[in-house]
Design a protein around this motif. Structure first.
Motif, short mmCIF file in Angstrom:
data_model
loop_
_atom_site.label_atom_id
_atom_site.label_comp_id
_atom_site.label_asym_id
_atom_site.label_seq_id
_atom_site.Cartn_x
_atom_site.Cartn_y
_atom_site.Cartn_z
N ILE A 92 -90.27 -105.30 -25.68
CA ILE A 92 -91.01 -104.28 -26.42
C ILE A 92 -92.37 -104.09 -25.77
O ILE A 92 -93.09 -105.06 -25.52
CB ILE A 92 -91.17 -104.68 -27.90
CG1 ILE A 92 -89.79 -104.73 -28.57
CG2 ILE A 92 -92.11 -103.72 -28.63
CD1 ILE A 92 -89.80 -105.20 -29.99
N VAL A 93 -92.68 -102.84 -25.48
CA VAL A 93 -93.98 -102.48 -24.93
C VAL A 93 -94.85 -102.06 -26.11
O VAL A 93 -94.48 -101.16 -26.87
CB VAL A 93 -93.83 -101.33 -23.90
CG1 VAL A 93 -95.20 -100.88 -23.40
CG2 VAL A 93 -92.93 -101.77 -22.76
N HIS A 94 -95.99 -102.73 -26.28
CA HIS A 94 -96.89 -102.42 -27.39
C HIS A 94 -98.30 -102.88 -27.02
O HIS A 94 -98.46 -103.93 -26.40
CB HIS A 94 -96.43 -103.10 -28.68
CG HIS A 94 -97.04 -102.53 -29.91
ND1 HIS A 94 -98.24 -102.96 -30.41
CD2 HIS A 94 -96.61 -101.55 -30.73
CE1 HIS A 94 -98.53 -102.27 -31.51
NE2 HIS A 94 -97.56 -101.40 -31.72
N THR A 95 -99.32 -102.12 -27.43
CA THR A 95 -100.69 -102.43 -27.04
C THR A 95 -101.35 -103.53 -27.87
O THR A 95 -102.45 -103.96 -27.53
CB THR A 95 -101.55 -101.16 -27.06
OG1 THR A 95 -101.49 -100.59 -28.37
CG2 THR A 95 -101.07 -100.15 -26.04
N TRP A 96 -100.71 -103.98 -28.95
CA TRP A 96 -101.25 -105.09 -29.76
C TRP A 96 -100.07 -105.72 -30.48
O TRP A 96 -99.72 -105.34 -31.59
CB TRP A 96 -102.29 -104.59 -30.76
CG TRP A 96 -103.08 -105.66 -31.44
CD1 TRP A 96 -102.61 -106.62 -32.29
CD2 TRP A 96 -104.48 -105.90 -31.35
NE1 TRP A 96 -103.62 -107.42 -32.73
CE2 TRP A 96 -104.79 -107.00 -32.16
CE3 TRP A 96 -105.52 -105.28 -30.65
CZ2 TRP A 96 -106.09 -107.49 -32.31
CZ3 TRP A 96 -106.80 -105.78 -30.81
CH2 TRP A 96 -107.07 -106.87 -31.62
N ARG A 97 -99.41 -106.67 -29.83
CA ARG A 97 -98.16 -107.22 -30.36
C ARG A 97 -98.31 -107.91 -31.71
O ARG A 97 -97.36 -108.04 -32.46
CB ARG A 97 -97.50 -108.16 -29.36
CG ARG A 97 -98.23 -109.46 -29.15
CD ARG A 97 -97.49 -110.34 -28.18
NE ARG A 97 -98.24 -111.56 -27.94
CZ ARG A 97 -98.16 -112.26 -26.84
NH1 ARG A 97 -97.38 -111.87 -25.86
NH2 ARG A 97 -98.87 -113.36 -26.71
N GLY A 98 -99.53 -108.32 -32.03
CA GLY A 98 -99.75 -108.95 -33.33
C GLY A 98 -99.50 -108.02 -34.51
O GLY A 98 -99.30 -108.46 -35.64
N ASP A 99 -99.51 -106.70 -34.26
CA ASP A 99 -99.23 -105.72 -35.31
C ASP A 99 -97.76 -105.71 -35.72
O ASP A 99 -97.41 -105.17 -36.77
CB ASP A 99 -99.55 -104.30 -34.82
CG ASP A 99 -101.04 -104.03 -34.73
OD1 ASP A 99 -101.84 -104.95 -34.97
OD2 ASP A 99 -101.40 -102.87 -34.42
#
Length: 165
Positions: A92-99
């Protein structure tokens, strides 16, 4: 049992036949003993996971900011139950994985939590393999990866995921 069916066999012939009929590499902790499982029934031995090849969905699915995305994989023709160590590999590409909260949804609708949100985890992307006990599930049907973005200001997409029952 072998000698009952083959009374003329010598002990070494019986031993060789029993070893040849055993299924290798199914004993979980064989240690120093041969890793052979003796089969005494008439049905063929099906190793765990046999008939259930790994399946991948490589279609990009956008994860909306403060929204959810789903990506399905349909399994058909599996002849054995999933293992207690099924592998779910996510990219998964995501700019803030903690979300992100990630769940695997079984064909019967049962959710399995893969990842919880963590506001302190500001790193990018989720590229990992999770292990789940899915032995109680039927393998056939549509399995769904659900990715939920709980907070605003970041974006991403499900790049690919693989289910190995």
């Amino acid at each position: 049992m072998h000698l009952a069916a083959n009374p003329a066999h010598t002990p070494s012939q019986a031993n060789a036949a029993v070893l040849a009929a055993a299924t290798p590499n199914l004993v979980g902790d064989a240690r120093t003993t041969p890793n052979l499982l003796l089969h005494t029934g008439s049905a063929p031995v099906v190793p765990p996971g046999a008939g259930c090849p790994a399946a991948t969905n490589g279609t990009d699915v956008p994860i909306p900011d403060r929204g959810a995305a789903t990506s399905p994989i349909t399994i058909t023709g599996c002849t054995s139950t999933p293992t207690d160590a099924a592998k779910i590999t996510v990219d998964i590409v995501h700019t803030w994985r903690g979300d992100l909260v990630l769940d695997l949804i079984a064909p019967d609708g049962s959710p399995y939590r893969l990842k919880s949100a963590n506001v302190d985890d500001s790193a990018d992307n989720v590229k990992t393999t999770y292990t789940l006990n899915l032995a109680a599930e039927s393998p056939n049907g549509t399995w769904t990866l659900r990715a939920q973005d709980l907070y605003g200001g970041d974006w991403g997409h499900i790049n690919a995921w693989t289910l190995d029952l």
